[in-house]
Design a protein around this motif. Structure first.
Motif, short mmCIF file in Angstrom:
data_model
loop_
_atom_site.label_atom_id
_atom_site.label_comp_id
_atom_site.label_asym_id
_atom_site.label_seq_id
_atom_site.Cartn_x
_atom_site.Cartn_y
_atom_site.Cartn_z
N ILE A 31 0.93 -1.46 -0.08
CA ILE A 31 0.13 -0.07 -0.03
C ILE A 31 0.89 1.16 -0.09
CG2 ILE A 31 -1.70 1.32 1.40
CD1 ILE A 31 -2.75 -1.29 2.30
N VAL A 32 0.82 1.98 -0.89
CA VAL A 32 1.55 3.25 -1.12
C VAL A 32 0.59 4.50 -0.98
CG1 VAL A 32 3.34 2.04 -2.41
CG2 VAL A 32 1.51 3.21 -3.86
N ASN A 33 -0.68 4.43 -1.29
CA ASN A 33 -1.44 5.58 -1.26
C ASN A 33 -2.86 5.29 -0.20
OD1 ASN A 33 -0.26 7.17 -3.44
ND2 ASN A 33 -0.99 5.70 -4.69
N PRO A 34 -2.42 4.97 1.13
CA PRO A 34 -3.68 4.86 1.95
C PRO A 34 -4.57 6.11 1.88
CG PRO A 34 -1.51 5.42 3.30
CD PRO A 34 -1.15 5.30 1.71
N GLY A 35 -4.14 7.19 1.47
CA GLY A 35 -5.24 8.43 1.49
C GLY A 35 -6.25 7.95 0.71
N VAL A 36 -6.10 7.07 -0.20
CA VAL A 36 -7.48 6.50 -1.22
C VAL A 36 -8.76 6.43 -0.45
CG1 VAL A 36 -8.35 4.99 -2.79
CG2 VAL A 36 -5.88 5.94 -3.02
N ALA A 37 -8.61 5.81 0.70
CA ALA A 37 -9.62 5.52 1.27
C ALA A 37 -10.48 6.49 2.08
CB ALA A 37 -9.31 4.30 2.57
N ALA A 38 -9.68 7.51 2.60
CA ALA A 38 -10.25 8.83 3.19
C ALA A 38 -10.98 9.64 2.25
CB ALA A 38 -9.22 9.59 3.86
N ARG A 39 -10.46 9.57 1.01
CA ARG A 39 -10.99 10.22 -0.09
C ARG A 39 -12.16 9.73 -0.41
NH1 ARG A 39 -5.69 11.13 -1.51
NH2 ARG A 39 -5.74 9.15 -3.04
N ALA A 40 -12.26 8.31 -0.59
CA ALA A 40 -13.58 7.75 -1.10
C ALA A 40 -14.63 7.60 0.17
CB ALA A 40 -13.13 6.11 -1.19
N MET A 41 -14.16 7.88 1.43
CA MET A 41 -15.03 7.91 2.64
C MET A 41 -15.80 9.18 2.52
SD MET A 41 -16.43 6.01 4.65
CE MET A 41 -15.22 4.56 5.30
N GLU A 42 -15.01 10.28 2.21
CA GLU A 42 -15.79 11.74 1.93
C GLU A 42 -16.61 11.77 0.82
OE1 GLU A 42 -15.47 14.19 3.98
OE2 GLU A 42 -14.25 12.98 5.10
N ARG A 43 -16.39 11.07 -0.19
CA ARG A 43 -17.43 11.05 -1.16
C ARG A 43 -18.60 10.38 -0.97
NH1 ARG A 43 -12.36 9.77 -4.65
NH2 ARG A 43 -13.07 7.48 -4.24
N ALA A 44 -18.32 9.20 -0.11
CA ALA A 44 -19.41 8.52 0.30
C ALA A 44 -20.50 9.44 1.14
CB ALA A 44 -19.19 7.20 0.82
N TYR A 45 -19.91 9.90 2.05
CA TYR A 45 -20.30 11.11 2.99
C TYR A 45 -21.32 11.87 2.23
CZ TYR A 45 -17.74 9.10 6.83
OH TYR A 45 -16.98 7.96 7.70
N LYS A 46 -20.87 12.41 1.37
CA LYS A 46 -21.38 13.38 0.56
C LYS A 46 -22.72 13.05 -0.06
CE LYS A 46 -17.49 16.51 -0.50
NZ LYS A 46 -16.75 17.05 -1.45
N VAL A 47 -22.49 11.60 -0.71
CA VAL A 47 -23.49 10.97 -1.30
C VAL A 47 -24.86 10.76 -0.16
CG1 VAL A 47 -24.56 8.79 -2.34
CG2 VAL A 47 -22.32 9.91 -3.09
N VAL A 48 -24.37 10.31 0.98
CA VAL A 48 -25.47 10.07 1.97
C VAL A 48 -26.10 11.14 2.35
CG1 VAL A 48 -25.69 9.35 4.42
CG2 VAL A 48 -24.25 8.01 2.79
N GLU A 49 -25.34 12.40 2.42
CA GLU A 49 -25.90 13.75 2.56
C GLU A 49 -26.78 14.10 1.97
OE1 GLU A 49 -24.13 18.13 4.10
OE2 GLU A 49 -22.76 16.53 3.60
N THR A 50 -26.46 13.98 0.55
CA THR A 50 -27.52 14.76 -0.50
C THR A 50 -28.64 13.44 -0.77
OG1 THR A 50 -26.12 13.55 -2.10
CG2 THR A 50 -25.49 15.88 -1.56
N GLY A 51 -28.59 12.27 -0.35
CA GLY A 51 -29.44 11.23 -0.74
C GLY A 51 -29.08 10.30 -1.43
N ASN A 52 -29.15 8.84 -1.12
CA ASN A 52 -28.66 8.12 -2.02
C ASN A 52 -29.44 7.82 -3.17
OD1 ASN A 52 -27.64 7.02 0.92
ND2 ASN A 52 -26.25 5.69 -0.81
N SER A 53 -29.23 6.84 -4.04
CA SER A 53 -29.93 6.90 -5.37
C SER A 53 -31.45 6.41 -5.03
CB SER A 53 -29.19 5.65 -6.42
OG SER A 53 -28.10 6.04 -6.52
N ASN A 54 -32.26 6.86 -6.15
CA ASN A 54 -33.69 6.65 -6.01
C ASN A 54 -34.11 5.19 -5.72
OD1 ASN A 54 -33.22 5.75 -8.54
ND2 ASN A 54 -34.42 7.24 -9.54
N TRP A 55 -33.12 4.21 -5.94
CA TRP A 55 -33.51 2.78 -5.63
C TRP A 55 -32.81 2.28 -4.38
CZ3 TRP A 55 -28.93 0.72 -4.90
CH2 TRP A 55 -27.66 1.39 -5.40
#
Length: 228
Positions: A31-55
């Motif tokens: 693992i050379v880029n562990p920060g990938v996980a934190a960035r993925a989590m921030e994207r996921a939080y934004k999706v949850v905040e704005t509402g997941n998909s209509n399905w």
């Protein structure tokens, strides 16, 4: 090349017609880029905040129905995706665990899909999704101490030749095959019901693969659609 071919018991398919999953197999690299996980989590939080998909609500409701069919109570033991989403909505974030675990948890909450991650080096034989007879051994932790228990007869479990690796379909993973960033052989399973469009399932798998590839350049990754 590492080869993992999970199987699905036809009895499980009867409980959840149309169940399908993507299996992701990884021969890990450093693992050379562990920060990938934190960035993925921030994207996921934004999706949850704005509402997941209509399905997404329908998908989680379908999982609750599937759990009831084998006797589980989804209010107490929900599918893994719903459990993670409840924690995010209550606490605002998930605790940081490990780059690999954080990455697949981020995919789970972004796409409202149960995602399991396993250390395949600890497996004995191939993973299979089946119905427990109640004699299987499942290793867990109770009160901070190692413990063994057995799933209920009729419960949907993931297992290998040695015993259960995940209880109540995707509710709780066992200790023996628990995944972390030190694992050399990784296996992920992204599980969906028909309420989740196949395009979304493929997108979730693609995002997981992209994150793993960025985190571990040089990792060898293969994917497979698994259907009953």
């Amino acid at each position: 090349m590492l080869s993992v071919h999970p199987s699905i018991d036809p009895r499980v398919a009867e409980l959840a017609p149309g169940f399908r999953a993507v299996s992701v197999v990884v021969e890990a690299a450093p693992i050379v880029n562990p920060g990938v996980a934190a960035r993925a989590m921030e994207r996921a939080y934004k999706v949850v905040e704005t509402g997941n998909s209509n399905w997404s609500d329908a998908h989680l409701a379908a999982w609750a129905d599937a759990f009831r069919k084998f006797g589980a109570k989804p209010q107490r033991t929900p599918c893994s995706a719903e459990a993670l989403l409840k924690r995010v909505k209550k606490d605002g974030a998930l605790p940081v665990i490990d780059p690999i675990v954080d990455l697949y948890n981020a995919i789970s909450i972004q796409y409202a899909i149960p995602v399991g991650g396993e250390n395949f080096s600890a497996y004995v034989g191939m993973p299979r999704l089946t119905i427990a007879d109640g004699s299987e051994e499942f290793d867990t932790m109770k009160g901070g101490e190692p413990a063994n228990e057995s799933p209920d007869a009729g419960e949907v479990i993931w297992r290998d030749d040695r015993g259960a690796t995940c209880r109540r379909w995707n509710w709780r993973q066992g200790v023996r095959t628990r995944l972390d960033a030190e694992a050399k052989q990784m296996w992920f399973i992204l599980e969906s019901l028909p309420e989740m469009p196949i395009e979304a399932l493929n997108a979730a798998a693609d995002d997981l693969v992209a994150g793993l590839s960025e985190m571990m350049p040089g990792a060898v990754i293969t994917t497979e659609l698994v259907e009953a």
